[in-house]
Design a protein around this motif. Structure first.
Motif, PDB file in Angstrom:
ATOM      1  N   GLY A 341       0.888  -1.212   0.184  1.00  0.00           N
ATOM      2  CA  GLY A 341       0.189   0.114   0.045  1.00  0.00           C
ATOM      3  C   GLY A 341       0.767   1.161  -0.033  1.00  0.00           C
ATOM      4  N   LEU A 342       1.934   1.288   0.644  1.00  0.00           N
ATOM      5  CA  LEU A 342       2.923   2.520   0.734  1.00  0.00           C
ATOM      6  C   LEU A 342       3.364   2.749  -0.797  1.00  0.00           C
ATOM      7  CD1 LEU A 342       4.308   1.885   4.320  1.00  0.00           C
ATOM      8  CD2 LEU A 342       3.127   3.758   3.758  1.00  0.00           C
ATOM      9  N   ALA A 343       3.764   1.700  -1.148  1.00  0.00           N
ATOM     10  CA  ALA A 343       4.571   1.630  -2.342  1.00  0.00           C
ATOM     11  C   ALA A 343       3.513   2.245  -3.550  1.00  0.00           C
ATOM     12  CB  ALA A 343       4.949   0.108  -2.906  1.00  0.00           C
ATOM     13  N   ASN A 344       2.185   1.867  -3.686  1.00  0.00           N
ATOM     14  CA  ASN A 344       1.333   2.236  -4.339  1.00  0.00           C
ATOM     15  C   ASN A 344       0.657   3.588  -4.106  1.00  0.00           C
ATOM     16  OD1 ASN A 344       1.807   0.032  -5.989  1.00  0.00           O
ATOM     17  ND2 ASN A 344       0.200  -1.237  -5.109  1.00  0.00           N
ATOM     18  N   ASP A 345       1.054   4.076  -2.868  1.00  0.00           N
ATOM     19  CA  ASP A 345       0.428   5.316  -2.394  1.00  0.00           C
ATOM     20  C   ASP A 345      -1.122   5.259  -2.050  1.00  0.00           C
ATOM     21  OD1 ASP A 345       0.776   7.871  -1.243  1.00  0.00           O
ATOM     22  OD2 ASP A 345       0.283   8.772  -3.430  1.00  0.00           O
ATOM     23  N   VAL A 408       4.971  -1.121  12.203  1.00  0.00           N
ATOM     24  CA  VAL A 408       6.207  -1.089  11.862  1.00  0.00           C
ATOM     25  C   VAL A 408       6.648  -0.512  10.689  1.00  0.00           C
ATOM     26  CG1 VAL A 408       8.479  -2.383  11.707  1.00  0.00           C
ATOM     27  CG2 VAL A 408       6.968  -2.986  13.711  1.00  0.00           C
ATOM     28  N   PRO A 409       5.956  -1.034   9.409  1.00  0.00           N
ATOM     29  CA  PRO A 409       6.190  -0.423   8.358  1.00  0.00           C
ATOM     30  C   PRO A 409       5.829   1.202   8.011  1.00  0.00           C
ATOM     31  CG  PRO A 409       4.595  -2.174   8.118  1.00  0.00           C
ATOM     32  CD  PRO A 409       5.232  -2.367   9.418  1.00  0.00           C
ATOM     33  N   ILE A 410       4.792   1.379   8.719  1.00  0.00           N
ATOM     34  CA  ILE A 410       4.387   2.881   8.558  1.00  0.00           C
ATOM     35  C   ILE A 410       5.301   3.791   9.165  1.00  0.00           C
ATOM     36  CG2 ILE A 410       2.482   4.209   9.569  1.00  0.00           C
ATOM     37  CD1 ILE A 410       0.479   2.213   8.864  1.00  0.00           C
ATOM     38  N   ILE A 411       5.547   3.396  10.400  1.00  0.00           N
ATOM     39  CA  ILE A 411       6.652   4.176  11.041  1.00  0.00           C
ATOM     40  C   ILE A 411       8.116   4.075  10.413  1.00  0.00           C
ATOM     41  CG2 ILE A 411       8.123   4.268  13.472  1.00  0.00           C
ATOM     42  CD1 ILE A 411       5.114   5.014  13.622  1.00  0.00           C
ATOM     43  N   LEU A 412       8.365   2.988   9.926  1.00  0.00           N
ATOM     44  CA  LEU A 412       9.713   3.208   9.175  1.00  0.00           C
ATOM     45  C   LEU A 412       9.703   3.875   7.954  1.00  0.00           C
ATOM     46  CD1 LEU A 412      10.679  -0.710   8.959  1.00  0.00           C
ATOM     47  CD2 LEU A 412      11.740   1.182  10.255  1.00  0.00           C
ATOM     48  N   ASP A 413       8.114   3.981   7.369  1.00  0.00           N
ATOM     49  CA  ASP A 413       8.242   4.913   6.174  1.00  0.00           C
ATOM     50  C   ASP A 413       8.244   6.393   6.442  1.00  0.00           C
ATOM     51  OD1 ASP A 413       7.427   5.141   3.308  1.00  0.00           O
ATOM     52  OD2 ASP A 413       5.741   5.775   4.166  1.00  0.00           O
ATOM     53  N   LYS A 414       7.519   6.648   7.638  1.00  0.00           N
ATOM     54  CA  LYS A 414       7.512   8.189   8.002  1.00  0.00           C
ATOM     55  C   LYS A 414       9.173   8.729   8.492  1.00  0.00           C
ATOM     56  CE  LYS A 414       2.933   8.270   9.790  1.00  0.00           C
ATOM     57  NZ  LYS A 414       2.329   9.035   8.793  1.00  0.00           N
ATOM     58  N   ARG A 415       9.905   7.530   8.958  1.00  0.00           N
ATOM     59  CA  ARG A 415      11.264   7.959   9.138  1.00  0.00           C
ATOM     60  C   ARG A 415      12.225   7.969   7.964  1.00  0.00           C
ATOM     61  NH1 ARG A 415      12.290   8.840  14.356  1.00  0.00           N
ATOM     62  NH2 ARG A 415      10.808   8.261  16.065  1.00  0.00           N
ATOM     63  N   ILE A 417      12.668   5.268   6.157  1.00  0.00           N
ATOM     64  CA  ILE A 417      13.507   3.881   6.028  1.00  0.00           C
ATOM     65  C   ILE A 417      12.783   3.162   5.106  1.00  0.00           C
ATOM     66  CG2 ILE A 417      14.475   2.079   7.302  1.00  0.00           C
ATOM     67  CD1 ILE A 417      14.490   3.914   9.893  1.00  0.00           C
ATOM     68  N   ASP A 418      13.257   2.221   4.175  1.00  0.00           N
ATOM     69  CA  ASP A 418      12.478   1.474   3.373  1.00  0.00           C
ATOM     70  C   ASP A 418      11.855   0.390   4.143  1.00  0.00           C
ATOM     71  OD1 ASP A 418      11.606  -0.301   1.281  1.00  0.00           O
ATOM     72  OD2 ASP A 418      13.630  -0.202   0.149  1.00  0.00           O
ATOM     73  N   PRO A 419      10.416   0.603   4.041  1.00  0.00           N
ATOM     74  CA  PRO A 419       9.574  -0.293   4.871  1.00  0.00           C
ATOM     75  C   PRO A 419       9.513  -1.765   4.476  1.00  0.00           C
ATOM     76  CG  PRO A 419       8.205   1.029   3.263  1.00  0.00           C
ATOM     77  CD  PRO A 419       9.592   1.600   3.239  1.00  0.00           C
ATOM     78  N   ALA A 420      10.278  -2.214   3.159  1.00  0.00           N
ATOM     79  CA  ALA A 420      10.282  -3.389   2.910  1.00  0.00           C
ATOM     80  C   ALA A 420      11.146  -4.284   3.882  1.00  0.00           C
ATOM     81  CB  ALA A 420      10.999  -3.546   1.558  1.00  0.00           C
TER      82      ALA A 420
END
Length: 449
Positions: A341-345, A408-415, A417-420
């Motif tokens: 979802g993050l990758a596809n915005d 975790v992936p949402i927080i990584l993305d906000k910081r 960092i690659d959420p993958a």
């Protein structure tokens, strides 16, 4: 019709190279697509591949070089002189030429650029090298067709003919003002159907999608996907048209990013390939294996803290792998959906609502799986209280694992960092630890040890 390379053809080419029968060798290669020639070079040794590269004309060679694997290309380039590399770059679009030069050492880069005869081409390549390779500036090519709003249609067509000589494919015609600022695009249909004395400013379309040179590649991909663009213009910080990105370059970028994300999800921290050295592969894999080791040691330490429970209810030991596996699987599922979802915005709404939705989903799945665990205990004649402890533990573990996999992936993305990263050993290891702790803690409360 797709051409299938045969072992016999590759063997024949090897023989011709060994015999240095250039005339017949060129006859075998002239009708092949550059991608097929690259595939053949991959089967040859370095000296044979270099021989063919030097034999082909520069236009064909430049296309073959872009199709080669990065490591193979590097080896061949090291076998070529700076002048030979420069000759090949003369035939390439600036974005491809910049990609190849970027793979060379700084000293070699200067040598190659100094050997490029077309000074404008060399200057464009040097400009592209200033940008981050994953930004719009690093992905764009300088070759495009631009026209001024003050030109007439007749003058525009003549100028377009001159510019198009250096452009492989004309996707769009961009309109600029006297200061080269992008102000719109031109419809080819309008250009062909109006009087030749008509001014461009009277027929151009002022609405045009564009990106800044510093826009990240992922954002460029999202814009092109959203608006179904075959090409998108790139402007600098003051709005001047400086380049364009075509769909083929974007596909290559997306493929590379997907490979990186896949490796991150698998617990490989660097971009490696199967034929890399043992040292390179170990350096890429070892960090995540160390994380897994410490995670496993943490699980052992947690189980030691409940040694009394294992003595009193030894059956709990046999369900430990099940709980750990469920925690890891649920966490990876949740994180994979969020990362996609993050990758596809298309992640919408607040973090709270996202977590609330995940709680509802995991609660539904957890109840279904807990019911199956209870049914299994009933069928095998397991103690009902023990079955209840296992089922409730599994329910809670699934909910917590889903929340961790979402959060975790949402927080990584906000910081930034690659959420993958969150879809690999990071989530699996953390959820294993949480799962085992919750399993024994809930069992302790229910069974009373």
């Amino acid at each position: 019709m797709q051409f299938q390379l045969s072992p016999e053809l590759i063997e024949k080419i090897e023989i011709l190279v060994e015999e240095q029968n250039d005339k017949e060798l060129l006859l075998h290669l002239e009708d092949l697509h550059h991608a097929d020639i690259a595939e053949i070079l991959d089967e040859l040794n370095l000296d044979e591949a270099t021989y063919i590269i030097k034999l082909l004309d520069s236009e064909k060679t430049s296309e073959v070089l872009m199709e080669l694997d990065e490591d193979d290309r590097e080896k061949i380039l090291n076998n070529l002189s700076s002048k030979e590399i420069a000759d090949e770059l003369e035939e390439m679009d600036t974005d491809d030429a910049a990609d190849i030069i970027a793979e060379l050492s700084e000293e070699r880069q200067e040598e190659v650029i100094s050997n490029i005869e077309d000074q404008d081409h060399a200057a464009d390549i040097k400009e592209l090298l200033r940008y981050d390779e994953d930004s719009a500036g690093g992905l764009m090519a300088k070759e495009l067709v631009r026209v001024r709003e003050t030109w007439t249609v007749g003058g525009c067509v003549r100028e377009m003919r001159r510019q198009a000589e250096n452009v492989t494919r004309v996707h769009s015609i961009y309109v600029v003002d006297a200061k080269d600022k992008l102000i719109g695009r031109l419809s080819l249909k309008d250009l062909l159907t109006v009087d030749t004395k008509t001014k461009i400013k009277e027929i151009y379309i002022p609405r045009v999608d564009f990106v800044n040179v510093h826009t990240e590649g992922e954002e460029v991909a999202r814009v092109m996907q959203k608006y179904d663009l075959e090409a998108i213009p790139v402007v600098d910080d003051i709005g001047r048209l400086v380049g364009r990105i075509t769909i083929d370059d974007m596909v290559d970028f997306i493929k590379e990013e997907a490979e990186k994300d896949y490796q991150l999800a698998a617990g490989i921290s660097q971009d490696v390939e199967a034929d890399d050295t043992i040292w390179q592969l170990s350096r890429a894999r070892l960090p995540w294996l160390v994380l897994g080791l410490f995670g496993g040691l943490g699980s052992v330490y947690i189980m030691q803290g409940f040694d009394e429970a294992l003595e009193t209810f030894p059956i709990l030991f046999f369900f430990t792998p099940l709980i750990a596996a469920m925690a890891g699987n649920v966490g990876v599922q949740s994180s994979a959906i969020i990362v996609q979802g993050l990758a596809n915005d298309n992640i919408r709404g607040s973090l709270f609502h996202r977590l609330l939705k995940e709680v509802g989903l995991s609660l539904l799945n957890g109840i279904a799986l807990a019911a199956l665990a209870l049914l299994f205990g009933f069928i095998v004649g397991q103690d009902q209280l023990t079955s209840l402890a296992i089922a409730l533990s599994m329910l809670l573990v699934i909910i917590v694992a889903a929340l961790v996999g979402t959060f975790v992936p949402i927080i990584l993305d906000k910081r930034g960092i690659d959420p993958a990263i969150a879809t690999g050993p990071f989530i699996t290891t953390s959820n294993d630890i949480f799962g085992i702790f919750l399993f024994f803690y809930i069992s302790k409360l229910i069974l009373g040890f």
